[in-house]
Design a protein around this motif. Sequence first.
Motif, PDB file in Angstrom:
ATOM      1  N   GLY A 216       0.731  -1.127  -0.106  1.00 19.73           N
ATOM      2  CA  GLY A 216      -0.083   0.122   0.094  1.00 19.73           C
ATOM      3  C   GLY A 216       0.792   1.387  -0.089  1.00 19.73           C
ATOM      4  O   GLY A 216       0.360   2.166  -0.060  1.00 19.73           O
ATOM      5  N   ARG A 217       2.228   1.101   0.108  1.00 16.37           N
ATOM      6  CA  ARG A 217       2.983   2.507   0.193  1.00 16.37           C
ATOM      7  C   ARG A 217       3.192   2.701  -1.310  1.00 16.37           C
ATOM      8  O   ARG A 217       3.159   1.833  -2.261  1.00 16.37           O
ATOM      9  N   ASN A 218       4.007   4.011  -1.661  1.00 16.65           N
ATOM     10  CA  ASN A 218       4.610   4.510  -2.899  1.00 16.65           C
ATOM     11  C   ASN A 218       5.386   3.308  -3.529  1.00 16.65           C
ATOM     12  O   ASN A 218       6.644   3.187  -2.559  1.00 16.65           O
ATOM     13  N   PRO A 219       5.282   2.460  -4.350  1.00 13.32           N
ATOM     14  CA  PRO A 219       6.209   1.763  -4.826  1.00 13.32           C
ATOM     15  C   PRO A 219       7.678   2.231  -5.310  1.00 13.32           C
ATOM     16  O   PRO A 219       8.579   1.668  -4.974  1.00 13.32           O
ATOM     17  N   ASP A 220       7.679   3.771  -5.764  1.00 10.50           N
ATOM     18  CA  ASP A 220       8.791   4.177  -6.022  1.00 10.50           C
ATOM     19  C   ASP A 220       9.721   4.381  -4.933  1.00 10.50           C
ATOM     20  O   ASP A 220      10.769   4.317  -4.833  1.00 10.50           O
TER      21      ASP A 220
END
Length: 274
Positions: A216-220
């Motif tokens: 659920g976090r920013n994948p970048d």
Amino acid sequence: MAETQRFHDRVALQLDDDGVAQLRLSRPDKMNAIDAGMFAGLVAAAEALQAMRGLHAVVLHGEGRAFCAGLDMASFGRMSEGGGVANGLNDLLERTHGLANQPQQVAWAWRELQVPVIAAVHGVAFGGGLQIALGADVRYLAADARMSVMEMHWGLVPDMAGIPLMRELLRSDVARELVFSARIVDAEEACRIGLGTRLCADPLAEALALARGVAGRNPDAVRGAKRLLNQAADGDAASLLMAESVEQAKLIGSANQREAVLAVMEKRAARFQD
């Protein structure tokens, strides 16, 4: 749940709808001991994960009674007969996978994977099995987990990326004591000294919960963080990986290494040549 992919009938891979992959060592009748098929299956699964779109995190665990009991006993039997490198693997000095050879890649691949890898460890993680777990970013341990740098028991050195991975996790004297003694540590001690991240009542459930949180976090940002953490930890990993291979290539199949295996299998004191 997506369809399960199998690699060399030793490794099972599922990708959930949320981008969390479950990678399962699947040789439960042998406590997931590592044979040629397991080596090949883990490398193939790692390559599939590297190419997978929409992947956010990986949970690595073992089917049945254990995470992984280490190298298959039949391989040690072949060593005791002068059979050379276990399972017919190629020259250890050949860099078949970037910095690593094939045995090292089954552990080092998790360090190279762009997303977090969480290992859920129960039962034993011995020798090569421990090194596979050490390649993960996080290790959640069940209360029954036991770990050992087992190679010295068989007259060998850790050579599946264990040295560069342990140097990040353990104090130098602790790593040396574990390597020289080949002793078994329980889950509580493993977490205290750095082999495990923490004890969990249900390591697999908590590993999946962490992986889904990461998803659920920013994948970048997640991938950037892993790159930074690897850079901080690795130093000159290439030299260490090659050094492991050089030392192990000299040992495998030598007279004293064969004697170490025979002594264990025959339940007697070893008679080494000095």
